[in-house]
Design an enzyme around this catalytic site. Structure first.
Site, PDB file in Angstrom:
ATOM      1  NE  ARG A  49       0.298   1.265   3.460  1.00  0.00           N
ATOM      2  CZ  ARG A  49       1.268   2.102   3.668  1.00  0.00           C
ATOM      3  NH1 ARG A  49       2.534   1.689   3.631  1.00  0.00           N
ATOM      4  NH2 ARG A  49       1.056   3.371   3.916  1.00  0.00           N
ATOM      5  N   GLY A  50       0.255   2.392  -0.157  1.00  0.00           N
ATOM      6  CA  GLY A  50       1.003   3.626  -0.349  1.00  0.00           C
ATOM      7  C   GLY A  50       1.038   3.906  -1.837  1.00  0.00           C
ATOM      8  NE  ARG A  92      -6.741   0.513  -1.551  1.00  0.00           N
ATOM      9  CZ  ARG A  92      -6.105   1.180  -0.590  1.00  0.00           C
ATOM     10  NH1 ARG A  92      -4.798   1.113  -0.481  1.00  0.00           N
ATOM     11  NH2 ARG A  92      -6.782   1.944   0.250  1.00  0.00           N
ATOM     12  CG  ASP A 242      -3.543   7.768  -1.050  1.00  0.00           C
ATOM     13  OD1 ASP A 242      -3.451   8.321   0.063  1.00  0.00           O
ATOM     14  OD2 ASP A 242      -3.180   6.598  -1.272  1.00  0.00           O
ATOM     15  CG  ASN A 252      -2.505  11.316   2.708  1.00  0.00           C
ATOM     16  OD1 ASN A 252      -2.066  10.361   2.066  1.00  0.00           O
ATOM     17  ND2 ASN A 252      -2.063  11.618   3.920  1.00  0.00           N
TER      18      ASN A 252
END
Lengths: 356, 356
Positions: A49-50, A92, A242, A252
């Site tokens: 993730r990130g 996502r 993000d 974010n």
């Protein structure tokens, strides 16, 4: 490198190794990812993730999808790659680096297919593009760290939210990169880490990687961020992103908006650290960024046991949007966009070779 | 009554029954408290919590300490009561209702002891005073609910933090009382409940008691409060208080300050609901309120398993202070103190018969 979050293992017939982040901090295990469905699953479960790391993971995922016997036609390899990209795009919705990396991979595959009928050449082009995305992410993290470190003085204390560290990228991270670089410059920097409910990326990941790196880290719950700023403990806030709209609105991890409002209230500068690949120049402002909603169980059973009454409604948006007016600066690989506006963001994107 | 949080069971030789709140929402068990050390333990463990309920618990605790054979002297009974009060005063530092209730009990005991040498009469006076504190808490909750309900219109949505409901008092609660009264008035009121880390009083207690009462409740993590206000979902914030300074600065559960700043940023009125016994007229402002710091394990192992790396530092203040300028009004049993100032708080205290 604080930690090796994600890497390609082997040559053209190789696979992806990534840290299984759902098990941190109690177990440090490596996940071997060898297929597109396995990569989609890893992204959905937040094993990786990130935003920047998701971009690298998606690029590697396209390579996994394009793998096969030698001697295929260019069309066959390209079709496999495009199908993999479509599948990965559904993992996502919010982090735009995912779509940016997939688009780079699609374009690289198409260019190679136009050059001739050799499928192996198309595969090689895809492989090289994924390696370039990975390598560039590391270089970009270092540059963000260098620009960000100029904002920090010896003895200062930074508050961060969620994890935008090495575990969120292929290298130094985004929000934590200035701290790592400042530490290398012998500045003593301390960090307050919001635990970041519901999934505790701050407690599980940020605290873990800072301790690994020997940087002083104090863990707080999200509701304490305002208090520590009120007490004068915090000199600056650094967070990741993000997706960033053309006007500088920052999407974010949920809770970032609260931190930004509290920073403004307390006169603490609020910096967002992100590569230009996190910008979405197609969106005029943050209101158009799709916000992923995740399962209610992340809130009601987030720690392995039920902590809320059965039947309660839950609202679980994974992200929020911080208006540009609350952002002191966006630290990118081409410099700091101070008090961001549409014109300044467009200028930075042009400086980085991205059409705005 | 939504729930019977705390009650005296039996006559002079009786004991205290209270809901063991650490087990909610999964188990609804009653704790029988029969000694001062058991009551101190219940208060420290947060088996009973919430400023008004702690006040009632402390008063009952003094009665437990004063129990004994009949025929003792007034001095003997008074000394037992005073020793119990001293012990109870060391249980938790922030909620001033504890000290207020203990002071009422001490004064009642001393007055009775001055009237004559009969220990049984002193005990009876203590018993009656504790019953009065309990009864008055119920009446005060109703009045707070009535004044607060006037601030709510049919169809509105309230955000609350922590639990200042029936479980925090002997009856309707403070922050939730306006919602219960408005519901009785056939107004449809929905609630967003902050889960309230580290101890999840919002998820465990507020959600539970609102569901019991048939009121729509949506659970969010603390970092989402800003987002739901930003999305325009919230018409008003109602919270309780653990101590209020003479100028209207409100000390309440950690995270309340953040909610207040976010409410102001989003144009949402922020109301604090508290009895006059929560005011501390000896403190000019909130900077002098002692803030309890609790064990780091509440943050690192709050859910029965470790969620942070070993060795991480933790800061765990249980409360924060919201400056009066962020408070739209304090709802008390004598009315709403709008935009509180020292003069207005002093006037309200005089109206309630308390010397300012």
């Amino acid at each position: 490198v604080p930690v090796e979050t994600i890497a390609w293992q082997g040559g053209h017939a190789g696979h992806v190794r990534l840290i299984e982040q759902t098990l941190l901090p109690l177990r440090h295990e490596v996940l071997e990812v060898k297929s597109v469905p396995a990569m989609v699953d890893a992204i959905k479960r937040l094993a990786v993730r990130g935003a920047p790391a998701i971009g690298v993971a998606a690029a590697f995922g396209v390579v996994l999808g394009a793998q096969g016997r030698t001697g295929r036609t260019a069309r066959e390899v390209l079709d496999s790659a495009l199908a993999a990209a479509d599948e990965l795009a559904r993992s996502r919705p919010t982090a735009v680096n995912l779509f940016w990396a997939l688009e780079r991979m699609r374009a690289a595959g198409r260019r190679a297919a136009e050059r001739g009928p050799d499928g192996d050449a198309v595969f090689a082009a895809l492989f090289d593009e994924s390696a370039a995305i990975h390598r560039e992410d590391r270089e970009i993290c270092r540059r963000i760290g260098q620009f960000g470190a100029e904002l920090l003085r010896d003895g200062q204390t930074v508050l961060t939210h969620c994890n935008a560290g090495g575990l969120a990228t292929a290298d130094y991270g985004t929000a934590l990169a200035p701290i790592y670089v400042a530490s290398e410059q012998k500045k003593r920097i301390a960090v307050y880490a919001d635990e970041t409910r519901p999934l505790l990326q701050g407690a599980r990941l940020t605290a873990w990687e800072l301790l690994q790196a020997g940087i002083e880290c104090t863990l707080i719950t999200d509701g304490m961020a305002g208090r520590v700023m009120f007490e004068g403990k915090i000199d600056a806030v650094f967070v990741g992103a993000d997706r960033i709209a053309r006007n500088g609105d920052v999407c974010n991890k949920i809770g970032t908006y609260s931190v930004a409002v509290l920073a403004r209230e307390n006169g603490v500068p609020f910096y967002c650290c992100a590569p230009l690949s996190t910008f979405d120049p197609t969106l005029a402002d943050g209101s158009q960024i799709p916000i992923e909603e995740r399962a209610p169980e992340e809130v009601t059973e987030g720690f392995g046991r039920r902590t809320a009454p059965p039947g309660v409604r839950v609202y679980n948006p994974a992200f929020d949007v911080t208006p540009a007016r609350l952002v002191s600066g966006i630290v990118t690989e081409v410099g700091v966009i101070e008090a961001p506006t549409t014109a300044k963001v467009e200028a930075a994107l042009r400086a980085g070779g991205r059409s705005a």
